[in-house]
Design a protein around this motif. Structure first.
Motif, PDB file in Angstrom:
ATOM      1  N   PRO A 114       0.983  -0.653  -0.020  1.00 49.33           N
ATOM      2  CA  PRO A 114       0.061  -0.098   0.223  1.00 49.33           C
ATOM      3  C   PRO A 114       0.699   1.096   0.486  1.00 49.33           C
ATOM      4  CG  PRO A 114      -0.613  -1.390   1.877  1.00 49.33           C
ATOM      5  CD  PRO A 114       0.607  -2.036   0.766  1.00 49.33           C
ATOM      6  N   GLY A 115       2.282   1.050   0.486  1.00 49.61           N
ATOM      7  CA  GLY A 115       3.135   2.324   0.711  1.00 49.61           C
ATOM      8  C   GLY A 115       3.037   3.080  -0.552  1.00 49.61           C
ATOM      9  N   GLU A 116       3.516   2.694  -1.063  1.00 50.68           N
ATOM     10  CA  GLU A 116       2.824   2.178  -3.011  1.00 50.68           C
ATOM     11  C   GLU A 116       2.917   4.017  -3.573  1.00 50.68           C
ATOM     12  OE1 GLU A 116       4.103   0.577  -7.578  1.00 50.68           O
ATOM     13  OE2 GLU A 116       4.312   0.012  -6.011  1.00 50.68           O
ATOM     14  N   LEU A 117       1.313   3.601  -2.844  1.00 52.93           N
ATOM     15  CA  LEU A 117       0.361   4.963  -3.516  1.00 52.93           C
ATOM     16  C   LEU A 117       0.951   6.291  -2.883  1.00 52.93           C
ATOM     17  CD1 LEU A 117      -2.495   5.617  -4.161  1.00 52.93           C
ATOM     18  CD2 LEU A 117      -3.177   5.702  -1.636  1.00 52.93           C
ATOM     19  N   ALA A 118       1.571   6.572  -1.833  1.00 52.61           N
ATOM     20  CA  ALA A 118       1.932   7.976  -1.748  1.00 52.61           C
ATOM     21  C   ALA A 118       3.793   7.619  -0.733  1.00 52.61           C
ATOM     22  CB  ALA A 118       1.610   8.626  -0.725  1.00 52.61           C
ATOM     23  N   PRO A 119       5.274   7.310  -1.364  1.00 55.55           N
ATOM     24  CA  PRO A 119       6.290   7.384  -0.801  1.00 55.55           C
ATOM     25  C   PRO A 119       6.792   7.972   0.199  1.00 55.55           C
ATOM     26  CG  PRO A 119       5.939   6.410  -3.280  1.00 55.55           C
ATOM     27  CD  PRO A 119       4.871   7.144  -3.218  1.00 55.55           C
ATOM     28  N   ALA A 120       7.484   8.215   0.295  1.00 58.53           N
ATOM     29  CA  ALA A 120       7.985   9.163   1.871  1.00 58.53           C
ATOM     30  C   ALA A 120       9.418   9.682   1.351  1.00 58.53           C
ATOM     31  CB  ALA A 120       7.801   8.886   2.926  1.00 58.53           C
ATOM     32  N   LYS A 121       9.788  10.566   1.544  1.00 63.79           N
ATOM     33  CA  LYS A 121      11.272  11.390   0.559  1.00 63.79           C
ATOM     34  C   LYS A 121      11.687  11.753   2.216  1.00 63.79           C
ATOM     35  CE  LYS A 121      12.727  12.345  -3.099  1.00 63.79           C
ATOM     36  NZ  LYS A 121      13.528  11.371  -3.847  1.00 63.79           N
TER      37      LYS A 121
END
Length: 738
Positions: A448-455
């Motif tokens: 699910p994290g692929e929806l909005a990765p963090a940088k």
């Protein structure tokens, strides 16, 4: 106040008042833009000094290729994506590289890759592929929507079909646009589509309620006309303020403002109309009856409106943009509605007179007798009633009523402690909405994290080994994947990592990892000898933004709720000049709020099956319920306060409760109904807000105002007026009628 009444509703001035409103609305509509034309749905919710905002600036400067807002294209075909589909996807990205979309920021070079390379990124069952397109952060939702529509046209041309219209569980190639861009487009679309239906539903509901309650078509129209004129002034005033850059308005604020205008505005009109109808039964002169009704009710109306305006102005203290943007539109709309209730409505009532209540026209006994005589019928006998109504019950059994109502409200309020909150905007969307379907596919086929990765970005001062830090980050229990280290475009010592969480990036659990991720980065800098790492580590992305949204929202709630309570307490103290009455009036409304929250949670959680409610709802509901709830208390208490000057207190309470019960019941039903209209929309945050606010209004209308408040007034007796004095009026002994 009688002089003011003659000025706005006199024999000639009533026409001047109506003409002035027509001229003002017409002039403002012509010279100033409407508020709907100035809507900005991409306004930032966070101050510039917050971590996620600063991280976004660093990311845009140092990693411009990945600093835009991502749209995630979720390609799916049951049974697997054949090579032909991959060829079409590559062709789409080739055209995007050669002919960028409006506001396009970056696309990966997928058009240069052979289908076999794209196949390496397929899901395990080879049915799904996720590809990104990044857009300019400054583009608003409308511009993003236009760009995505253009993108879909190109995809239709490349594939020879319409993947966006295909079912996600079918054998055809389907496409769903999700990620921050897809979510933003869908969120704005929900509110835009809701505006017209919400307005129509609200108008019809108010009209039906008024017809059922007063059974007069003219009377049903008068409040709607007043609201229409008030909106006709409010819209260009707010539009001009937005055009000048003084305020920012969004679709959500305009939608709720419309409901507020109809609900609260109709209430203020009814306060005056009900008093006018009462006096028409004892005054032969309609003009005198109207002037007396203006004198009797205008103070309570003005005080009620000012209470709501001031409470809504408290939202200006908010740092969270969505809260702050509500303050001016809501306050200005209620202020203008209050002015319309005190000027335009009296003028309309003066114009129509008794005919306002046609066909059930109120007349004095003398007029009824004359009317009957003219028809050759006997004069009707005056109606007498020995029923003391709710007021009589309250006066006779105050202890029982206080005990029962406090226990019932207290039990309901206890459920508020079990409420769970969410800041996941996707949970507010219908399950068949495109961005939610796309997210569900990602969660099913990938992390699910692929929806909005963090940088994660660190100013390493050249001392950190990127591969070693990648190993450390990959070992974190909440991290799914970590990219290879990237060097900053401007400052080569700034190192960046794209991180995908194992959880839904919009969930509370994922948000709770942001401080830990920052701490991990700071510790990595400390381990290599960096002296002050606190300002050298940043985390950007939707999860970091949502974390700051939550923190700022909770800060605003903790600040604004006490301020609203303080402001309303001060206003009531000035109006009633009684410390004791002020304290129990405020206390009852607060108890009513928590009871509404508890009962709302029972319905939303156990009835509708929601696991949590949106984190913004308690503050929104509190401001509306506490401010609007005091309206009914003010109207009833002001009536009791006037009557106790010429009759015993218990009689004043009995008559005050009974006289105001019908109008407050009518007003409460209409106000609750208008908020309940929100629950019919396909937006969970508005459904939950509408349910809780409607419940709160109903509790105020049917429990707090008719029972708890007057019962407490009976129990406190003279003390209710402290430090003011109450001189009990001794009623002369009446001879018993045989």
């Amino acid at each position: 106040m009688s002089g003011y009444g003659k000025w706005v509703a006199g024999r000639k001035t009533k026409w001047i008042t109506l003409l002035l409103w027509i001229v003002i609305v017409g002039a403002l509509t012509l010279i100033w833009p409407s508020v709907n034309s100035q809507v900005a749905n991409n306004a930032s919710n966070l101050p510039d000094d917050l971590q996620s905002v600063q991280a976004g600036v660093v990311a845009e400067r140092e990693f411009p290729g990945g600093s835009g807002v991502p749209a995630l294209l979720v390609w799916h075909r049951e049974g697997g994506l054949p090579e032909e589909d991959l060829v079409h996807i590559g062709a789409v990205y080739k055209t995007l590289a050669e002919l960028p979309l409006p506001h396009q920021n970056f696309v990966p070079p997928l058009g240069q890759l052979p289908p076999q390379a794209l196949a390496a990124s397929l899901s395990e069952d080879r049915s799904t592929l996720v590809t990104p397109v990044l857009f300019d952060k400054k583009a608003d939702s409308e511009q993003l929507g236009e760009a995505v529509n253009e993108l879909k046209k190109r995809i239709n041309t490349a594939t020879g079909a319409d993947p966006s219209a295909a079912r996600v569980d079918g054998e055809e190639l389907s496409l769903r646009v999700t990620g921050p861009v897809g979510i933003s487009i869908d969120a704005t679309g929900l509110f835009e589509n809701a505006d017209v239906s919400l307005l129509i539903a609200t108008v019809l509901l108010v009209l039906v309620f008024l017809l059922l309650i007063y059974r007069s078509p003219i009377l049903a129209i008068i409040p709607l006309v007043a609201v229409g004129f008030a909106y006709g002034v409010t819209s260009p005033v707010l539009g001009k303020m937005a055009e000048a850059g003084w305020i920012t308005v969004d679709s959500q604020a305009i939608s709720i403002m419309t409901v507020l205008l109809f609900g609260a505005g109709t209430d203020y009109c009814l306060f005056l109309i009900s008093r006018f109808r009462q006096l028409l039964k004892v005054e032969d002169s309609k003009s005198q009856a109207l002037l007396r009704s203006i004198t009797d009710s205008s103070g309570a109306i003005a005080m009620s409106g000012f209470t709501v305006v001031l409470a809504l102005f408290a939202l200006l203290l908010a740092k969270f943009g969505a809260y702050h943007r509500f303050a001016i539109p809501f306050s200005v709309s209620i202020l203008i509605m209050g002015i319309a209730s005190l000027t335009l409505v009296p003028a309309l009532l003066a114009i129509f007179g008794r005919a306002s209540f046609f066909p059930f026209i109120p007349r004095t006994p003398h007029m009824e007798a004359e009317r009957a005589r003219a028809k050759g019928k006997p004069a009707p006998k005056p109606k007498t009633s020995h029923n003391k109504g709710i007021g009589g019950l309250v006066v006779s059994r105050p202890w029982m009523i206080v005990g029962v109502t406090v226990v019932v409200l207290g039990v309901l309020a206890s459920f508020a402690s079990g409420i769970r909150f969410t800041y996941d905007i996707l949970s507010s969307f219908p399950k068949d909405m495109e961005s939610r379907q796309g997210f569900d596919l990602i969660g099913k086929q990938f992390s699910p994290g692929e929806l909005a990765p963090a940088k994660l970005m660190l100013d390493t001062e050249g001392k950190v080994n990127g591969e070693d830090l990648k190993v450390v980050l990959s070992g974190l229990s909440y991290v799914d994947t970590v990219s290879d280290p990237q060097a900053g475009a401007v400052n080569k010592n700034i190192m960046g990592f794209d991180i995908e969480f194992k959880n839904n990036p919009y969930s509370l659990e994922a948000m709770s990892h942001i401080p830990a991720l920052l701490a991990t980065g700071e510790q990595a800098l400390v381990d290599v000898g960096v002296d002050s790492p606190a300002g050298s580590v940043w985390v950007s992305g939707q999860t970091a933004t949502q974390y700051d949204n939550k923190e700022v929202g909770e800060r605003d709630t903790d600040l604004i709720i006490p301020v609203v309570i303080g402001l309303i307490t001060l206003l009531l103290l000035l109006y009633l000049r009684s410390v004791v009455a002020t304290l129990y009036l405020v206390a009852t409304v607060i108890l009513s709020f928590f009871s509404a929250l508890g009962l709302g949670w029972i319905i939303i959680h156990y009835g509708l099956g929601a696991d949590a409610i949106q984190g913004a709802i308690p503050l929104y509901s509190f401001v509306f319920l506490v401010a609007l709830g005091e309206d009914y208390n003010i109207f009833m208490i002001s009536n009791i306060w006037k009557k106790r000057k010429h009759m015993p207190l218990k009689q004043a309470i009995t008559e005050g409760v009974n006289e105001t019960s019908s109008v407050i019941t009518s007003a409460g039903l209409i106000l609750a109904g208008t908020f309940a209209v929100l629950a019919t929309l396909p937006i969970q945050v508005l459904v939950q807000f509408g349910i809780i606010t409607a419940i709160g209004v109903l509790l105020d209308t049917f429990v707090v105002r008719p029972f708890l408040v007057p019962a407490l007034t009976v129990l406190f007796g003279r003390l209710a007026f402290w430090p003011g004095k109450h001189q009990e009026v001794v009623q002369p002994q009446l001879e018993r009628a045989e």
